[in-house]
Design a protein around this motif. Sequence first.
Motif, PDB file in Angstrom:
ATOM      1  N   SER A  60      41.002  43.408  30.814  1.00 31.14           N
ATOM      2  CA  SER A  60      41.653  43.449  32.127  1.00 31.14           C
ATOM      3  C   SER A  60      40.624  43.334  33.249  1.00 31.14           C
ATOM      4  N   GLY A  61      39.501  44.031  33.096  1.00 28.23           N
ATOM      5  CA  GLY A  61      38.460  43.950  34.104  1.00 28.23           C
ATOM      6  C   GLY A  61      37.860  42.564  34.202  1.00 28.23           C
ATOM      7  N   ALA A  62      37.621  41.926  33.057  1.00 32.54           N
ATOM      8  CA  ALA A  62      37.031  40.587  33.056  1.00 32.54           C
ATOM      9  C   ALA A  62      37.928  39.561  33.732  1.00 32.54           C
ATOM     10  N   LEU A  63      39.226  39.789  33.684  1.00 36.51           N
ATOM     11  CA  LEU A  63      40.181  38.840  34.275  1.00 36.51           C
ATOM     12  C   LEU A  63      40.530  39.163  35.719  1.00 36.51           C
ATOM     13  N   SER A  64      39.976  40.231  36.284  1.00 33.82           N
ATOM     14  CA  SER A  64      40.381  40.659  37.626  1.00 33.82           C
ATOM     15  C   SER A  64      40.166  39.585  38.687  1.00 33.82           C
ATOM     16  N   VAL A  65      39.016  38.926  38.661  1.00 30.46           N
ATOM     17  CA  VAL A  65      38.718  37.920  39.691  1.00 30.46           C
ATOM     18  C   VAL A  65      39.571  36.662  39.522  1.00 30.46           C
ATOM     19  N   PRO A  66      39.641  36.038  38.326  1.00 30.40           N
ATOM     20  CA  PRO A  66      40.512  34.855  38.215  1.00 30.40           C
ATOM     21  C   PRO A  66      41.980  35.160  38.484  1.00 30.40           C
ATOM     22  N   ILE A  67      42.460  36.325  38.065  1.00 33.48           N
ATOM     23  CA  ILE A  67      43.849  36.690  38.366  1.00 33.48           C
ATOM     24  C   ILE A  67      44.018  36.862  39.870  1.00 33.48           C
ATOM     25  N   VAL A 127      35.267  48.427  33.957  1.00 33.36           N
ATOM     26  CA  VAL A 127      34.178  48.685  33.009  1.00 33.36           C
ATOM     27  C   VAL A 127      33.844  50.172  32.981  1.00 33.36           C
ATOM     28  N   ALA A 128      33.745  50.783  34.160  1.00 33.05           N
ATOM     29  CA  ALA A 128      33.463  52.219  34.232  1.00 33.05           C
ATOM     30  C   ALA A 128      34.558  53.036  33.570  1.00 33.05           C
ATOM     31  N   ARG A 129      35.801  52.635  33.815  1.00 36.97           N
ATOM     32  CA  ARG A 129      36.934  53.361  33.241  1.00 36.97           C
ATOM     33  C   ARG A 129      36.917  53.282  31.713  1.00 36.97           C
ATOM     34  N   ALA A 130      36.445  52.157  31.182  1.00 40.91           N
ATOM     35  CA  ALA A 130      36.439  51.979  29.729  1.00 40.91           C
ATOM     36  C   ALA A 130      35.254  52.680  29.065  1.00 40.91           C
ATOM     37  N   LEU A 131      34.087  52.639  29.727  1.00 41.24           N
ATOM     38  CA  LEU A 131      32.863  53.099  29.073  1.00 41.24           C
ATOM     39  C   LEU A 131      32.491  54.542  29.388  1.00 41.24           C
ATOM     40  N   ALA A 132      32.932  55.070  30.532  1.00 37.93           N
ATOM     41  CA  ALA A 132      32.538  56.432  30.916  1.00 37.93           C
ATOM     42  C   ALA A 132      32.945  57.483  29.879  1.00 37.93           C
ATOM     43  N   PRO A 133      34.155  57.431  29.321  1.00 41.20           N
ATOM     44  CA  PRO A 133      34.505  58.435  28.307  1.00 41.20           C
ATOM     45  C   PRO A 133      33.603  58.367  27.073  1.00 41.20           C
TER      46      PRO A 133
END
Length: 404
Positions: free
Chosen positions: A60-67, A353-359
Amino acid sequence: MSARTVRGRPGIVAALAVTQTVGYGVLYYVFGVFLGPMSDDLRISPVTAAGAMTVSVLISGALSVPIGRWLDVRGGHGLMTAGSLLGSCSVIAWSQVQSAVQLYVAFAGIGVASSMVLYAAASAVLVNVLEPARRSRALLAVTLVAGLGSTIFIPLAGQLVDRVGWRDALLVLALLHNVVTVPLHLIALRGTARASRSTATGNAHDQAVVARALRDAGFWLLTIGFVLHNAAIAVVTVHLVFYLVASGHSPTVAAGLAGLLGIFSVAGRIVIAVLQRWLPLTSVAPGIFLLQGAAIAVLPAVDRFPIGALACVTVFGFGFGFAALATPVILLDRYGVSGFATISGYLATPVFVARALAPLGAAVIAAGSGYRLLMLPVVVACFLASLCLSLTWYLPASKAMKAH
């Protein structure tokens, strides 16, 4: 009124409020309910299974800019309708997986669908099609209703799993998601593509605004602030129950206290809605983040007492869903409507990315030092996030950026 805006479309706000509630409920919040039975059935560890959600969030994060670019140029009608259908199909695929690889593929689909239909896309549609006077109220209304997604769907998913098993429960949820979100996006968002589509000159102006935003030091301060805050929220969301159990509470009490975060977040949004009549969210946000950091700083001193833990959870939960409301409003106020979805996408990418990796990082800290020290990084993140948003006051955006 801008050529982009559309008058007389009250149904858009109501429709998106419903689809965001169902979308977040089915595509995100229920995952924890299925984690145990799914892991047992697939004979994989819960850590391996949980990695599927991490993949979904990262996609979802990777697609944020093209979306975001798509939304700025073409609007949300076709995109959100197709995304709803993809989400439903991906949940059906999830219900049929027989291995970890298949699970990850299904969640890759959920990640793509989430980028197309959840709050970032919905807020871009509202910003593009509503008059300026209605935008903030509409964003607040949608976040208020969608905040109930966890309250509704986590218990519902639990009941379904108990009665029909995890696979059939997912099929029921997929059907519900499809029946509700696809028709609402298909019908309520008609005409928004035409309203959002700009001329070649408009596209060039959007691109110029985006380029100036990316050169704005204030944008990067906002990005750092929201990245830190979302990382703190993610750590508390995932680890609060384990932390409270390690502090001496029973799993039932710990889960009950953690479950109050969603309820308090809705109450907090209502209070913030009142505050923003007199204060801009840019000035409210640093105070909210500071209060959350203070609450977590106090938690280790009072966490053994249910009342003390409840007080800290209450204060932290007050700002639990604040970023979802504050981010689009602050960006809109700073940069205007031109290129809004693309600018939002650039901010959202590191946030996801932060939301996915921080935990995961927090789990490493907990494994090495125990849960007693786990909340220290959360405190630091909240305080630094408050500082970053405070500093944006001293770096006003160029007036030439704004095109309301």
